[in-house]
Design an enzyme around this catalytic site. Structure first.
Site, PDB file in Angstrom:
ATOM      1  CE  LYS A  37      -1.232  -0.122   4.821  1.00  0.00           C
ATOM      2  NZ  LYS A  37       0.111  -1.018   5.443  1.00  0.00           N
ATOM      3  NE  ARG A  47       8.951  -0.907   8.687  1.00  0.00           N
ATOM      4  CZ  ARG A  47       7.837  -0.980   8.387  1.00  0.00           C
ATOM      5  NH1 ARG A  47       7.575  -0.106   7.398  1.00  0.00           N
ATOM      6  NH2 ARG A  47       6.928  -1.110   9.214  1.00  0.00           N
ATOM      7  NE  ARG A  56       4.309  -4.787  11.038  1.00  0.00           N
ATOM      8  CZ  ARG A  56       5.031  -4.212  10.288  1.00  0.00           C
ATOM      9  NH1 ARG A  56       6.024  -4.872   9.872  1.00  0.00           N
ATOM     10  NH2 ARG A  56       4.492  -3.028   9.516  1.00  0.00           N
ATOM     11  NE  ARG A  94       8.366  -3.389   4.383  1.00  0.00           N
ATOM     12  CZ  ARG A  94       7.264  -3.198   4.824  1.00  0.00           C
ATOM     13  NH1 ARG A  94       6.493  -2.642   4.042  1.00  0.00           N
ATOM     14  NH2 ARG A  94       6.839  -3.173   6.037  1.00  0.00           N
ATOM     15  NE  ARG A 130      -1.245  -0.511  10.941  1.00  0.00           N
ATOM     16  CZ  ARG A 130      -0.201   0.011  10.080  1.00  0.00           C
ATOM     17  NH1 ARG A 130      -0.275   1.383   9.761  1.00  0.00           N
ATOM     18  NH2 ARG A 130       0.770  -0.727   9.894  1.00  0.00           N
TER      19      ARG A 130
HETATM   20  P1  AMP Z   1       3.498   0.895   8.810  1.00  0.00           P
HETATM   21  O1  AMP Z   1       4.758   1.695   8.315  1.00  0.00           O
HETATM   22  O2  AMP Z   1       2.375   1.359   8.277  1.00  0.00           O
HETATM   23  O3  AMP Z   1       3.721  -0.404   8.651  1.00  0.00           O
HETATM   24  O4  AMP Z   1       3.584   1.038  10.401  1.00  0.00           O
HETATM   25  C1  AMP Z   1       4.452   0.750  11.161  1.00  0.00           C
HETATM   26  C2  AMP Z   1       4.165   0.719  12.715  1.00  0.00           C
HETATM   27  O5  AMP Z   1       3.697   1.874  13.154  1.00  0.00           O
HETATM   28  C3  AMP Z   1       3.146  -0.201  13.082  1.00  0.00           C
HETATM   29  O6  AMP Z   1       3.325  -1.497  13.043  1.00  0.00           O
HETATM   30  C4  AMP Z   1       2.434   0.383  14.210  1.00  0.00           C
HETATM   31  O7  AMP Z   1       3.204   0.062  15.464  1.00  0.00           O
HETATM   32  C5  AMP Z   1       2.506   1.889  14.052  1.00  0.00           C
HETATM   33  N1  AMP Z   1       1.403   2.623  13.389  1.00  0.00           N
HETATM   34  C6  AMP Z   1       1.325   3.160  11.968  1.00  0.00           C
HETATM   35  N2  AMP Z   1       0.169   3.520  11.727  1.00  0.00           N
HETATM   36  C7  AMP Z   1      -0.606   3.203  12.808  1.00  0.00           C
HETATM   37  C8  AMP Z   1      -1.942   3.204  13.204  1.00  0.00           C
HETATM   38  N3  AMP Z   1      -2.755   3.928  12.373  1.00  0.00           N
HETATM   39  N4  AMP Z   1      -2.359   2.990  14.415  1.00  0.00           N
HETATM   40  C9  AMP Z   1      -1.505   2.214  15.402  1.00  0.00           C
HETATM   41  N5  AMP Z   1      -0.138   2.172  15.112  1.00  0.00           N
HETATM   42  C10 AMP Z   1       0.225   2.473  13.816  1.00  0.00           C
END
Ligand code: AMP
Ligand code: ZN
Length: 213
Positions: free
Chosen positions: A13, A156, A167, A123, A88
């Site tokens: 995404k 990461r 996750r 990744r 989320r």
């Molecule tokens: P992402 O880069 O979108 O995969 O986000 C990485 C991490 O940031 C996630 O695993 C969460 O720990 C945190 N995070 C990002 N967006 C959200 C959200 N909308 N709600 C809660 N945690 C978030």
């Protein structure tokens, strides 16, 4: 146009959000990237978020809702925006509604768990600018450093296989119900993630074109 991207971690995404951002000239807002930046800079929010993010858990709703409120108030969001990784949870979606934010399209990128685990292991990210690559699907020019700034690419912390599995569980339990939430509003479009990124991109633009009319 105000667009939300849904999808499991690693579904692609972020890549699609960037494509649409470039094509439509509207910002792609990644709460994950904002949180990682805050952690890197050691801000108060970063310190509070760190233990959740690095273990693969969601950051508390009030923290991310605060981030989004601040970000959407900025001038560059006036003509539209793309949310990548927010909402989320159902309470986050309700918070957007309460803020009076109109959503025109919700694109959910669908990829099986098995494919997700395979993809995540490849990744790589740039800690300087936040760019995301994949050793197989989207390699940087030399395969090792960032195209934009030459920083050595890293994995990461939350892309480690055991963290990815947790996750994915969180995604199915907490985030996937948002599909039903937006289905009810008639804004949901499912896009089946393809082996080739370019094919997923084509399907994404087709889905958005339908929602424009
Ligand atoms: P992402 O880069 O979108 O995969 O986000 C990485 C991490 O940031 C996630 O695993 C969460 O720990 C945190 N995070 C990002 N967006 C959200 C959200 N909308 N709600 C809660 N945690 C978030
Ligand atoms: Zn970079």
């Amino acid at each position: 146009m105000n667009i939300i991207f849904l999808g499991a971690p690693g579904a692609g995404k972020g890549t699609q959000a960037e494509n649409v951002s470039r094509e439509y000239g509207i910002p792609a807002i990644s709460t994950g990237a904002i949180i990682r930046e805050a952690i890197k800079n050691g801000t108060e929010m970063g310190l509070a978020a760190r233990k959740f993010t690095e273990s693969g858990a969601l950051v508390p709703d009030d923290v991310v809702i605060g981030i989004i409120k601040e970000r959407l108030a900025m001038d560059d969001c006036a003509k539209g925006f793309i949310l990548d990784g927010f909402p989320r949870t159902v309470p986050q979606a309700e918070a957007l509604d309460k803020m009076g934010v109109r959503i025109d399209a919700v694109v959910s990128i669908e990829v099986s768990d098995e494919d997700i685990v395979r993809r995540m292991s490849g990744r790589r990210v740039c800690d300087t600018c936040g760019a995301s690559y994949h050793i197989e699907y989207k390699p940087s020019k030399d395969g090792k450093t960032c195209d934009a700034d030459g920083t050595e690419l890293t994995i990461r912390k939350d892309d480690k296989p055991e963290v990815v599995r947790s996750r994915l569980e969180t995604y199915h339990e907490t985030t996937e119900p948002l599909k039903a939430y937006y289905e009810k509003t008639g804004k949901l479009k499912l896009v089946i993630g393809q082996e080739e990124v370019a094919d997923t991109t084509r399907l994404t633009f087709a889905a958005l074109a339908e929602m424009k009319n």
